[in-house]
Motif scaffolding. Structure first.
Motif, short mmCIF file in Angstrom:
data_model
loop_
_atom_site.label_atom_id
_atom_site.label_comp_id
_atom_site.label_asym_id
_atom_site.label_seq_id
_atom_site.Cartn_x
_atom_site.Cartn_y
_atom_site.Cartn_z
N GLU A 30 37.96 33.00 31.13
CA GLU A 30 38.20 32.74 29.74
C GLU A 30 38.26 33.76 28.57
O GLU A 30 39.75 34.17 28.29
CB GLU A 30 37.30 32.21 28.93
CG GLU A 30 37.52 30.52 28.83
CD GLU A 30 36.44 29.18 27.94
OE1 GLU A 30 36.49 29.99 26.78
OE2 GLU A 30 36.07 29.02 28.76
N GLN A 31 37.33 35.08 29.63
CA GLN A 31 37.30 36.35 28.70
C GLN A 31 38.73 37.52 29.73
O GLN A 31 39.31 38.04 29.01
CB GLN A 31 35.97 37.34 29.09
CG GLN A 31 36.18 38.84 28.52
CD GLN A 31 34.46 38.99 28.65
OE1 GLN A 31 34.24 39.06 29.82
NE2 GLN A 31 34.65 40.13 27.98
N THR A 32 38.57 36.70 30.59
CA THR A 32 39.64 37.62 31.55
C THR A 32 41.55 36.98 30.83
O THR A 32 42.14 37.99 30.71
CB THR A 32 39.69 37.41 33.16
OG1 THR A 32 38.28 37.46 33.79
CG2 THR A 32 40.81 37.87 33.60
N MET A 33 41.05 35.61 30.69
CA MET A 33 43.03 34.94 30.54
C MET A 33 43.56 36.07 28.44
O MET A 33 44.19 35.91 28.93
CB MET A 33 42.83 33.66 30.24
CG MET A 33 43.99 33.13 30.06
SD MET A 33 44.24 30.87 29.76
CE MET A 33 43.45 30.77 28.04
N SER A 34 42.05 35.65 28.23
CA SER A 34 42.10 36.52 26.74
C SER A 34 42.64 37.80 27.06
O SER A 34 43.60 37.81 26.04
CB SER A 34 40.93 36.02 25.56
OG SER A 34 40.52 34.71 25.70
N THR A 35 42.01 38.67 27.51
CA THR A 35 42.42 40.24 27.92
C THR A 35 43.55 39.33 27.95
O THR A 35 44.52 40.92 27.62
CB THR A 35 41.27 40.62 28.66
OG1 THR A 35 40.16 41.11 28.05
CG2 THR A 35 41.95 42.25 28.78
N GLU A 36 44.04 39.39 28.77
CA GLU A 36 45.61 39.39 29.63
C GLU A 36 46.58 39.47 28.42
O GLU A 36 47.50 39.17 28.58
CB GLU A 36 45.60 38.85 31.12
CG GLU A 36 44.83 39.10 32.35
CD GLU A 36 44.72 38.38 33.31
OE1 GLU A 36 45.39 37.88 33.57
OE2 GLU A 36 44.50 38.98 34.29
N MET A 37 46.25 37.82 27.84
CA MET A 37 47.15 37.68 26.78
C MET A 37 47.40 38.98 25.86
O MET A 37 48.39 38.89 24.98
CB MET A 37 46.51 36.37 25.63
CG MET A 37 46.59 35.57 26.57
SD MET A 37 48.60 34.47 27.27
CE MET A 37 48.49 33.02 28.20
N GLY A 38 45.98 39.25 25.92
CA GLY A 38 46.08 40.58 24.40
C GLY A 38 46.59 41.65 24.93
O GLY A 38 47.99 42.17 23.93
#
Length: 116
Positions: free
Chosen positions: A60-68
């Motif tokens: 989830e954290q990785t996905m949020s970072t990549e969405m940013g």
């Protein structure tokens, strides 16, 4: 003998149209293989505690970072007015179809609640 080699080389080479039509399939296969590899790495990291966050928290954290990153670097698209909203909607749709509608999410929640 040289003529035979030239004929075989000519037969194996696809046309420009064939190459162009095959390109989307090749791109799709590269995306699917990379997705599969990233899922395997994520699972191995969860099993061997490579990540600081438990369970799927790292994903989830990785996905949020990549969405940013996607939001700051890819603000305009020919296909979508808001690429981040489109990607988020796609992830939500995939989650619904792969986990909720198949019953996997309920099974995992019941299994977690029972302590197994």
């Amino acid at each position: 003998m040289a003529v035979d080699r030239a004929e075989r080389t000519q037969q194996k080479r696809p046309s420009a149209l064939g190459t162009l039509l095959g390109l989307p399939w090749r791109i799709a296969m590269v995306v699917l293989v990379s997705l599969f590899c990233s899922i395997i790495i994520e699972w191995v990291g969860m099993v061997w505690d490579w990540w600081s966050l438990p369970g799927s928290g790292h994903a989830e954290q990785t996905m949020s970072t990549e969405m940013g990153w996607l939001d700051t670097a890819f603000t305009r698209s020919l296909l979508f007015s808001d690429p981040v909203a489109t990607a988020s909607a796609l992830v939500e749709w995939l989650h619904t179809w792969l986990f909720v509608k198949t019953g996997i999410a309920g099974w995992l929640a019941a299994n977690e609640a029972s302590g197994g």
